[in-house]
Design an enzyme around this catalytic site. Structure first.
Site: not given
Length: 656
Positions: A345, A347-348, A350, A352, A365, A461
């Protein structure tokens, strides 16, 4: 301390570090920038209020062993007087205490000991330092009166305080701009020696007094019997061309005889040996150079990414754990050299990877963007998560700073994000009971960050994609890259705006002032998302309203059925209205109208407890099995405890 004069400031300092203890400044209106030196004479202190107009005063705190006065004036040729008195100035009369002084104050900084002369032996009982002596002195005390006495001073070659034992210390004359030595200076007790450097001669006590010695002009003295070259401070001696040997001995340079055969053989053997050594040693040397270069690069990145700061943090907080710093070699082994097949996966902040570290399944990460802002956010996340311990906050296991982009190692949460579970294809998603419980667990985590952590933390966030769920659907708040520490004595911070549109507090967006109520707004949007299964960052109503605005309009007109998720409408038992009202309260435009996260947590706690009681007394029907499982799940999830043995068994069950 009383200061009389125009445009002057006097600072009082004390202590070993000359710390600031008091200050006083004066002004004379109309004189700044006039260019006239005599214009100050029109502004003479007439004994009025001594509060800054031509005269100022400041208290001198007691308790220091010495004081320094430092004054500065911006008025050119300005007469300034500084006085010290133990009386308080009265603005009604030009006086100190009960005695009137029309032109002077009662005491100045000039003083003497006794009213006698130095003893015949040059010592006095007040001169306590071993390297001090007594000197006669005459002091003016004002009104034309002079007082005779003596003072103590340090002996020649010493400096310091002659009035305390050991106060006069050896003065290092070789340091400072006042050193008259123009050569090699060596400090001695009570003095110093000065001589010209090697290769120079002359008087070292005067500027440019040392001149270069031309050793080539005195070959016998310096034993050079070959070709001599003079340089500043030294010389070079070598055998003439066509000879070799020892040029520092008579007859030491011998003529070179031709021996081309021997030279050829010697060169051949030497070149052949060199080629063989290079051929055999090149791979080893190359590998060593490469390893050394890699080690140097990793150390550079470690320092650049504030690894030393984290080491210091660990040393100060033993509870963080000894395994916090992980090497790059360990992470390469854990992820099969960061195989793209291990990516689980992103995210904003990095990408994973999934890996195995010390027999534990972990999530690693890695930042996507290699810019300093992203690196600083990683460091911020380490500093925050390393000191947070809550069952609903993702656990940070370790970090690696040996790469250009820092790597963070978390506990592996196997069940994805709340966003993935909520926004699935089909009519059914998470059950209504699970949604209430997850909202409660997220509220507990945020309330802990705001009010129970050692230093308050604002997440900035909060959104469904930053809420991880484990195998039992227990919520874990993650992604603290944008979070900020908040000093306990502050309630807000002014920062660059960060967050996700749709969840972002509008007041924070427009003012840049971050408060705990900004997290409350984002949590309120999350509650609306749980109720409606609508995505806040893309939703627009027919009228163009955002999800929050549309939801509040429908709530105000008692028409929530037009937006609430159908599954929720089927499963809820009269508690949707209460949760919707809480969500609307959390998303009020003004931050002061919103509740605190602690109040939100308590409201959800009461709602969840009531929900559990209702389910326990519900008559079994067609949903009997599902209701039983949900109730059991709630009981287990609220009392579950982890042990090291359970962790090992759990991690061992994952495929490798």
């Amino acid at each position: 301390m009383v200061v009389v004069g125009c445009s002057v400031q006097v600072n009082l300092q004390s202590g070993e570090d000359s710390g600031f203890v008091s200050s006083c400044s004066t002004i004379c209106p109309g004189t700044a920038g006039s260019g006239s030196r005599n214009q100050h004479s029109k502004y003479v202190w007439t004994g009025g209020d001594c509060s800054g107009l031509h005269c100022c005063q400041a208290n001198i705190p007691l308790g220091y062993s010495f004081y320094h006065l430092h004054g500065s004036s911006s008025a050119g040729n300005n007469k300034v007087s500084v006085y010290v008195t133990d009386s308080v100035y009265s603005s009604s009369r030009n006086k100190f205490g009960a005695t009137i002084f029309p032109e002077a104050l009662p005491a100045t900084l000039d003083w003497v000991i006794n009213e006698s002369e130095c003893p015949a032996n040059g010592s006095a009982p007040e001169c306590l330092s071993a390297n001090s002596s007594c000197q006669g002195s005459v002091s003016s005390i004002g009104f034309g009166v002079r007082s005779r006495g003596y003072v103590c001073s340090c002996s020649y070659g010493y400096q310091g305080n002659p009035y305390i034992p050991g106060g006069c210390q050896d003065m290092d004359e070789c340091k400072g701009d006042t050193n008259p030595c123009d050569g090699d200076c060596k400090n001695t007790v009570g003095g110093y020696t000065c001589r010209c450097p090697s290769g120079y001669k002359g008087n070292a006590y005067v500027p440019n007094g040392c001149e270069d010695i031309n050793e080539c002009e005195e070959p016998e003295t310096y034993s050079c019997y070959g070709t001599c070259l003079n340089f500043p401070g030294t010389f070079q001696c070598r055998c003439p061309n066509g000879t070799n040997g020892n040029p520092f001995a008579k007859g030491g340079c011998m003529i070179i005889r031709n021996s081309n055969t021997g030279l050829t053989i010697g060169l051949g053997v030497g070149i052949g040996t060199s080629i063989l050594v290079v051929a055999l040693g090149a791979p080893i040397i190359t590998r060593k150079i490469k390893l050394r270069k890699m080690k140097k690069m990793r150390q550079k990145y470690f320092n650049q990414n504030h690894g030393l700061l984290l080491k210091q943090l660990i040393s100060q907080h033993a509870d963080i754990g000894e395994r916090m710093i992980v090497t790059l070699r360990e992470l390469e082994k854990a992820t099969n050299n960061f195989d793209r097949a291990r990516v689980i996966g992103g995210g904003g902040h990095g990408v994973v990877f999934k890996g195995i570290l010390d027999l534990h399944v972990v999530a690693i990460k890695k930042s996507k963007i290699m810019v300093q802002r992203e690196i600083d956010e990683f460091i911020n996340e380490v500093a925050i998560l390393s000191q947070v311990n809550h069952r609903n906050v993702v656990k940070l296991i370790g970090c690696c700073f040996e790469t250009e982009v820092p790597l963070l190692v978390y506990e592996f949460i196997s069940n994805g994000t709340l966003y993935q579970h909520l926004h699935v294809e089909g009519p059914e998603s998470l059950s209504w009971v699970d949604r209430i419980r997850i909202a409660l667990e997220v509220a507990r985590a945020i309330s802990y960050l705001h009010s129970a952590a050692s230093i308050p933390i604002f997440h900035r966030d909060i959104k469904s994609s930053n809420i991880l769920l484990d195998d039992s659907l227990i919520a874990k708040v993650s992604d603290f890259g944008a979070s900020r520490y908040v000093p306990i004595d502050q309630t807000e911070l002014t920062t660059a705006v960060q967050g996700t549109l749709g969840y972002l507090d509008p007041m924070y967006y427009y003012t840049g002032r971050l408060t705990e109520k900004s997290d409350v707004f984002s949590f309120g949007v999350l509650l609306i998302e749980l109720l409606t299964r609508k995505k806040p960052f893309v939703y627009r109503s027919v009228d163009g309203d955002s999800l929050v605005s549309h939801f509040e309009k429908l709530l105000a007109t008692s028409n929530l059925a037009g937006i609430i998720d159908l599954q929720v409408m089927e499963e809820e038992d009269g508690d949707v209205q209460e949760l919707a009202t809480l969500a609307a309260t959390c998303t009020k435009l003004r931050g002061e109208d919103r509740p605190t996260m602690r109040e939100v947590e308590m409201t959800l706690e009461n709602l969840f407890v009531k929900k559990k009681v209702v389910e326990c007394v519900t008559i079994p029907g067609r949903n009997e099995v599902q209701t039983h499982i949900s109730t059991q799940h709630v009981v287990v999830s609220t009392s579950r405890q982890y042990t090291m043995e359970a962790e090992i068994l759990l991690s061992a069950s994952y495929p490798r």
